[in-house]
Design a protein around this motif. Sequence first.
Motif, PDB file in Angstrom:
ATOM      1  N   GLN A  58      51.372  36.672  32.267  1.00  0.00           N
ATOM      2  CA  GLN A  58      52.440  37.295  33.059  1.00  0.00           C
ATOM      3  C   GLN A  58      51.870  38.251  34.101  1.00  0.00           C
ATOM      4  N   ARG A  59      50.801  38.967  33.729  1.00  0.00           N
ATOM      5  CA  ARG A  59      50.205  39.950  34.640  1.00  0.00           C
ATOM      6  C   ARG A  59      49.096  39.363  35.515  1.00  0.00           C
ATOM      7  N   MET A  60      48.583  38.193  35.150  1.00  0.00           N
ATOM      8  CA  MET A  60      47.430  37.636  35.846  1.00  0.00           C
ATOM      9  C   MET A  60      47.656  37.381  37.341  1.00  0.00           C
ATOM     10  N   PRO A  61      48.815  36.860  37.778  1.00  0.00           N
ATOM     11  CA  PRO A  61      48.972  36.576  39.215  1.00  0.00           C
ATOM     12  C   PRO A  61      48.730  37.784  40.115  1.00  0.00           C
ATOM     13  N   VAL A  62      49.191  38.948  39.714  1.00  0.00           N
ATOM     14  CA  VAL A  62      48.994  40.146  40.539  1.00  0.00           C
ATOM     15  C   VAL A  62      47.509  40.470  40.671  1.00  0.00           C
ATOM     16  N   SER A  63      46.780  40.398  39.552  1.00  0.00           N
ATOM     17  CA  SER A  63      45.342  40.677  39.588  1.00  0.00           C
ATOM     18  C   SER A  63      44.595  39.633  40.419  1.00  0.00           C
ATOM     19  N   LEU A  64      45.001  38.363  40.310  1.00  0.00           N
ATOM     20  CA  LEU A  64      44.345  37.318  41.098  1.00  0.00           C
ATOM     21  C   LEU A  64      44.593  37.519  42.588  1.00  0.00           C
ATOM     22  N   TRP A  65      45.803  37.925  42.939  1.00  0.00           N
ATOM     23  CA  TRP A  65      46.090  38.249  44.334  1.00  0.00           C
ATOM     24  C   TRP A  65      45.181  39.378  44.819  1.00  0.00           C
ATOM     25  N   LEU A  66      45.040  40.416  44.009  1.00  0.00           N
ATOM     26  CA  LEU A  66      44.216  41.561  44.392  1.00  0.00           C
ATOM     27  C   LEU A  66      42.756  41.164  44.530  1.00  0.00           C
ATOM     28  N   ILE A  67      42.249  40.386  43.577  1.00  0.00           N
ATOM     29  CA  ILE A  67      40.854  39.956  43.626  1.00  0.00           C
ATOM     30  C   ILE A  67      40.616  39.028  44.814  1.00  0.00           C
ATOM     31  N   GLY A  68      41.540  38.086  45.033  1.00  0.00           N
ATOM     32  CA  GLY A  68      41.392  37.153  46.142  1.00  0.00           C
ATOM     33  C   GLY A  68      41.409  37.839  47.494  1.00  0.00           C
ATOM     34  N   CYS A  69      42.361  38.748  47.695  1.00  0.00           N
ATOM     35  CA  CYS A  69      42.434  39.470  48.971  1.00  0.00           C
ATOM     36  C   CYS A  69      41.210  40.358  49.167  1.00  0.00           C
ATOM     37  N   SER A  70      40.753  40.997  48.095  1.00  0.00           N
ATOM     38  CA  SER A  70      39.562  41.848  48.191  1.00  0.00           C
ATOM     39  C   SER A  70      38.331  41.023  48.533  1.00  0.00           C
ATOM     40  N   ALA A  71      38.175  39.873  47.873  1.00  0.00           N
ATOM     41  CA  ALA A  71      37.025  39.012  48.143  1.00  0.00           C
ATOM     42  C   ALA A  71      37.041  38.516  49.590  1.00  0.00           C
ATOM     43  N   ALA A  72      38.225  38.146  50.095  1.00  0.00           N
ATOM     44  CA  ALA A  72      38.325  37.688  51.481  1.00  0.00           C
ATOM     45  C   ALA A  72      37.985  38.810  52.459  1.00  0.00           C
ATOM     46  N   GLY A 138      55.043  38.989  51.385  1.00  0.00           N
ATOM     47  CA  GLY A 138      55.220  40.258  50.693  1.00  0.00           C
ATOM     48  C   GLY A 138      53.999  40.642  49.871  1.00  0.00           C
ATOM     49  N   MET A 139      53.371  39.645  49.209  1.00  0.00           N
ATOM     50  CA  MET A 139      52.189  39.936  48.417  1.00  0.00           C
ATOM     51  C   MET A 139      51.013  40.340  49.310  1.00  0.00           C
ATOM     52  N   PRO A 146      45.332  48.232  48.675  1.00  0.00           N
ATOM     53  CA  PRO A 146      44.452  48.184  47.483  1.00  0.00           C
ATOM     54  C   PRO A 146      43.243  47.275  47.648  1.00  0.00           C
ATOM     55  N   SER A 147      43.401  46.138  48.323  1.00  0.00           N
ATOM     56  CA  SER A 147      42.253  45.257  48.524  1.00  0.00           C
ATOM     57  C   SER A 147      41.242  45.880  49.483  1.00  0.00           C
ATOM     58  N   LEU A 148      41.713  46.665  50.450  1.00  0.00           N
ATOM     59  CA  LEU A 148      40.797  47.361  51.359  1.00  0.00           C
ATOM     60  C   LEU A 148      39.975  48.404  50.602  1.00  0.00           C
TER      61      LEU A 148
END
Length: 284
Positions: A58-72, A138-139, A146-148
Motif C-alpha cells: 500500500q505504501r510502496m508506490p509513494v516510495s517508488l515515485w520518490l526514488i524514481g524522481c530522485s534517481a532521474a 500531481g505526483m 523531496p526528490s530534489l
Amino acid sequence: MVLGLKARPEQIADMHHRLGLDQPLWRQFASFLGTLVTTGDTGESIAYHVSSRALVMQRMPVSLWLIGCSAALVVAISLPLAMTAALHKGGWIDQLVRVVPTVTLGMPEFWVGLVLILVFAVTLKVFPVGGTQPGIDGMLYSMALPSLVIALAQTPFIVRSLRTRILDVLGADFVTTLRAAGLPERAIRRHVLRNSLLPALQLYGMKVSFLMGGTLVVEQVFGLKGVGTLLFSAITARDFPLIQAVAMYCALGVVAVSVAVEIAGGLIDHRVRGRAAASRGGAR
C-alpha cells in the motif's frame, strides 16, 4: 508489550496462541518460512492487525515515485555538471562545480528540506508543503521538492566519479584520433561520455540501492506516506513482522537494481558482456 503492563495472564496466553508463540520453535520457524515463500508475507502486523505485505504494498508506490524522481534528477544534474567540469579542467567553472555540490553534501537532508519548503512552498507558493496529489502530474508536482533534497545529497559522489573518468578518457589515444579525423566535437563528446559511464553507473546503482532505505527522513519532513514512514512507525511500535517485511522488500529492491545496473553496463560497454560470457564459459 502489546497488551500493556496490566494485561491479565489469560490475555497474554491468548496473544501467545494467536501469534503461534505457544508452538515449538522449529514449527514456528517452518510456518514462518512457508508463509514467506508462498505468499511473500512475514506475518500479521502487531500494530495494524493486517497483513504486513499488504501494508508495504500500500505504501510502496509513494516510495517508488520518490526514488524514481530522485534517481532521474541525479542523472539530469550529474551528467552536464561532470562534463562541463571536465571540459574546463582547472578553470573557475571546474572549481565551482567541484565546490558547490560538496557544500550541499555537508547539509543535513531534513534542514535542506525545511529550507526548500520555506522558500518554494511557504514564500513563493510554487510547490506544495507536503503530501501527495492524485494523478501522474500531481505526483510529479508533489515529488519535486523531496526528490530534489535527495538528489542534492547524492549528486556530489556521481559528479566526482564521472568527472575523473571523463578526464581519463579525454586523454586516451582514440580521442586524439577522432579529432585528427575531423569528427565534430559534439560527436567526440558522445563517445567520451559513453566510455566514461560504466564506473559512474556502478556507483549510481549503489546510491539508488541506498535510497531504498534512506528516504525515511525526507518522507517524514514532507509528510509522505511511503515505506520509510511506515518503517518509522513500525520501529516505534516494535512491530517486528512489519519491520521484517519492509527490510525484505527493500532487499529485493536492491537486488533488482543491481541486476538492472549489470544489464545496463553490458549495453553501454561490450567488454562487460565479454567478461560475463567468459565467466559463464569458465564455470562450465
